[in-house]
Design a protein around this motif. Structure first.
Motif, PDB file in Angstrom:
ATOM      1  N   UNK A  23      17.974  -1.107 -10.822  1.00 26.72           N
ATOM      2  CA  UNK A  23      18.433  -0.600  -9.523  1.00 26.72           C
ATOM      3  C   UNK A  23      18.525   0.929  -9.539  1.00 26.72           C
ATOM      4  N   UNK A  24      19.105   1.481 -10.624  1.00 26.62           N
ATOM      5  CA  UNK A  24      19.252   2.938 -10.763  1.00 26.62           C
ATOM      6  C   UNK A  24      17.883   3.619 -10.825  1.00 26.62           C
ATOM      7  N   UNK A  25      16.962   3.021 -11.620  1.00 21.66           N
ATOM      8  CA  UNK A  25      15.604   3.572 -11.735  1.00 21.66           C
ATOM      9  C   UNK A  25      14.869   3.508 -10.397  1.00 21.66           C
ATOM     10  N   UNK A  26      15.074   2.409  -9.681  1.00 26.30           N
ATOM     11  CA  UNK A  26      14.426   2.238  -8.381  1.00 26.30           C
ATOM     12  C   UNK A  26      14.919   3.273  -7.382  1.00 26.30           C
ATOM     13  N   UNK A  27      16.238   3.515  -7.414  1.00 29.87           N
ATOM     14  CA  UNK A  27      16.830   4.525  -6.530  1.00 29.87           C
ATOM     15  C   UNK A  27      16.261   5.900  -6.877  1.00 29.87           C
ATOM     16  N   UNK A  28      16.135   6.179  -8.201  1.00 31.38           N
ATOM     17  CA  UNK A  28      15.573   7.452  -8.663  1.00 31.38           C
ATOM     18  C   UNK A  28      14.112   7.594  -8.211  1.00 31.38           C
ATOM     19  N   UNK A  29      13.327   6.500  -8.381  1.00 31.62           N
ATOM     20  CA  UNK A  29      11.921   6.499  -7.968  1.00 31.62           C
ATOM     21  C   UNK A  29      11.811   6.736  -6.465  1.00 31.62           C
ATOM     22  N   UNK A  30      12.695   6.069  -5.718  1.00 26.85           N
ATOM     23  CA  UNK A  30      12.719   6.199  -4.263  1.00 26.85           C
ATOM     24  C   UNK A  30      13.038   7.656  -3.873  1.00 26.85           C
ATOM     25  N   UNK A  31      14.032   8.225  -4.587  1.00 27.72           N
ATOM     26  CA  UNK A  31      14.452   9.607  -4.337  1.00 27.72           C
ATOM     27  C   UNK A  31      13.305  10.586  -4.613  1.00 27.72           C
ATOM     28  N   UNK A  32      12.626  10.374  -5.765  1.00 34.39           N
ATOM     29  CA  UNK A  32      11.498  11.253  -6.126  1.00 34.39           C
ATOM     30  C   UNK A  32      10.334  11.092  -5.156  1.00 34.39           C
ATOM     31  N   UNK A  33      10.184   9.890  -4.641  1.00 37.16           N
ATOM     32  CA  UNK A  33       9.143   9.619  -3.648  1.00 37.16           C
ATOM     33  C   UNK A  33       9.399  10.416  -2.371  1.00 37.16           C
ATOM     34  N   UNK A  34      10.657  10.411  -1.932  1.00 34.49           N
ATOM     35  CA  UNK A  34      11.043  11.170  -0.733  1.00 34.49           C
ATOM     36  C   UNK A  34      10.868  12.674  -0.992  1.00 34.49           C
ATOM     37  N   UNK A  35      11.310  13.110  -2.189  1.00 39.37           N
ATOM     38  CA  UNK A  35      11.204  14.531  -2.570  1.00 39.37           C
ATOM     39  C   UNK A  35       9.743  14.988  -2.569  1.00 39.37           C
ATOM     40  N   UNK A  36       8.852  14.100  -3.070  1.00 36.80           N
ATOM     41  CA  UNK A  36       7.423  14.409  -3.095  1.00 36.80           C
ATOM     42  C   UNK A  36       6.884  14.558  -1.676  1.00 36.80           C
ATOM     43  N   UNK A  37       7.353  13.707  -0.783  1.00 35.81           N
ATOM     44  CA  UNK A  37       6.943  13.771   0.627  1.00 35.81           C
ATOM     45  C   UNK A  37       7.393  15.079   1.253  1.00 35.81           C
ATOM     46  N   UNK A  38       8.659  15.429   0.975  1.00 37.13           N
ATOM     47  CA  UNK A  38       9.251  16.661   1.523  1.00 37.13           C
ATOM     48  C   UNK A  38       8.453  17.880   1.049  1.00 37.13           C
ATOM     49  N   UNK A  39       8.030  17.830  -0.224  1.00 34.18           N
ATOM     50  CA  UNK A  39       7.275  18.951  -0.790  1.00 34.18           C
ATOM     51  C   UNK A  39       5.804  18.926  -0.369  1.00 34.18           C
ATOM     52  N   UNK A  40       5.402  17.927   0.364  1.00 36.85           N
ATOM     53  CA  UNK A  40       4.045  17.845   0.877  1.00 36.85           C
ATOM     54  C   UNK A  40       3.087  17.065   0.007  1.00 36.85           C
ATOM     55  N   UNK A  41       3.587  16.435  -1.064  1.00 34.50           N
ATOM     56  CA  UNK A  41       2.729  15.649  -1.954  1.00 34.50           C
ATOM     57  C   UNK A  41       2.668  14.189  -1.519  1.00 34.50           C
ATOM     58  N   UNK A  42       2.018  13.366  -2.348  1.00 32.80           N
ATOM     59  CA  UNK A  42       1.906  11.949  -2.048  1.00 32.80           C
ATOM     60  C   UNK A  42       2.932  11.162  -2.863  1.00 32.80           C
ATOM     61  N   UNK A  43       3.952  10.722  -2.221  1.00 28.26           N
ATOM     62  CA  UNK A  43       5.014   9.973  -2.917  1.00 28.26           C
ATOM     63  C   UNK A  43       5.028   8.499  -2.566  1.00 28.26           C
ATOM     64  N   UNK A  44       3.932   8.003  -1.988  1.00 30.06           N
ATOM     65  CA  UNK A  44       3.922   6.611  -1.509  1.00 30.06           C
ATOM     66  C   UNK A  44       4.070   5.593  -2.637  1.00 30.06           C
ATOM     67  N   UNK A  45       3.468   5.885  -3.814  1.00 31.33           N
ATOM     68  CA  UNK A  45       3.570   4.961  -4.944  1.00 31.33           C
ATOM     69  C   UNK A  45       5.015   4.873  -5.440  1.00 31.33           C
ATOM     70  N   UNK A  46       5.651   6.055  -5.566  1.00 33.02           N
ATOM     71  CA  UNK A  46       7.052   6.097  -6.003  1.00 33.02           C
ATOM     72  C   UNK A  46       7.950   5.382  -4.999  1.00 33.02           C
ATOM     73  N   UNK A  47       7.671   5.570  -3.727  1.00 24.20           N
ATOM     74  CA  UNK A  47       8.456   4.901  -2.680  1.00 24.20           C
ATOM     75  C   UNK A  47       8.296   3.386  -2.775  1.00 24.20           C
ATOM     76  N   UNK A  48       7.039   2.975  -3.046  1.00 19.80           N
ATOM     77  CA  UNK A  48       6.741   1.539  -3.164  1.00 19.80           C
ATOM     78  C   UNK A  48       7.472   0.948  -4.376  1.00 19.80           C
ATOM     79  N   UNK A  49       7.399   1.659  -5.534  1.00 22.53           N
ATOM     80  CA  UNK A  49       8.077   1.195  -6.754  1.00 22.53           C
ATOM     81  C   UNK A  49       9.589   1.134  -6.519  1.00 22.53           C
ATOM     82  N   UNK A  50      10.095   2.205  -5.930  1.00 19.28           N
ATOM     83  CA  UNK A  50      11.535   2.273  -5.662  1.00 19.28           C
ATOM     84  C   UNK A  50      11.995   1.167  -4.741  1.00 19.28           C
ATOM     85  N   UNK A  51      11.267   0.932  -3.687  1.00 16.59           N
ATOM     86  CA  UNK A  51      11.646  -0.083  -2.707  1.00 16.59           C
ATOM     87  C   UNK A  51      11.579  -1.487  -3.294  1.00 16.59           C
ATOM     88  N   UNK A  52      10.470  -1.802  -4.003  1.00 17.81           N
ATOM     89  CA  UNK A  52      10.328  -3.149  -4.578  1.00 17.81           C
ATOM     90  C   UNK A  52      11.337  -3.369  -5.701  1.00 17.81           C
TER      91      UNK A  52
END
Ligand code: ZN
Length: 130
Positions: A23-52
């Protein structure tokens, strides 16, 4: 006597710890996914890992909670006491369908007199003794 109980507790707490780590790792992955989006990168994989991961750990938590009462539940053990009215010989056996108090039972092995069902009760479970 209490060894089995503590082992079960250890296993479930270990499972709980693993689920919380996922759960903690997923939240971290989700957070990094959002951060990547904010920075203009592709965070869709991290968001997917975090969410699942979050969905999986939540599902596991719900499953373990649901299974708990099933593990604790144990069927009753009902015993029938057969007593010889003549010599007092007592025999305890497992409850059988059709048993009732004062019902005539088999012959007494001591005096060959017909025995009678004296009582029907729920046997105390061995594990309850401390
Ligand atoms: Zn007898």
């Amino acid at each position: 006597m209490n060894e089995k109980k503590s082992v079960t507790r250890k296993v479930s707490s270990l499972l709980m710890a693993i689920v919380l780590i996922i759960l903690a790792l997923s939240v971290a992955a989700f957070y990094y996914g959002i951060a990547a989006y904010v920075e203009g990168g592709d965070g869709s994989l991290l968001l997917l890992i975090g969410f699942s991961g979050m969905a999986l750990s939540t599902y596991m938590l719900l499953q373990t909670r649901r299974k708990m009462p099933r593990i604790v539940f144990k069927p009753y053990q009902i015993a029938t006491t057969i007593l010889c009215q003549k010599c007092g010989f007592k025999n305890i056996r497992e409850f059988q369908r059709g048993d009732y108090i004062f019902k005539e039972a088999e012959e007494c092995p001591k005096c060959k007199e017909k025995m009678m069902i004296a009582s029907i009760y729920r046997e105390a479970e061995e594990k309850e003794k401390d």
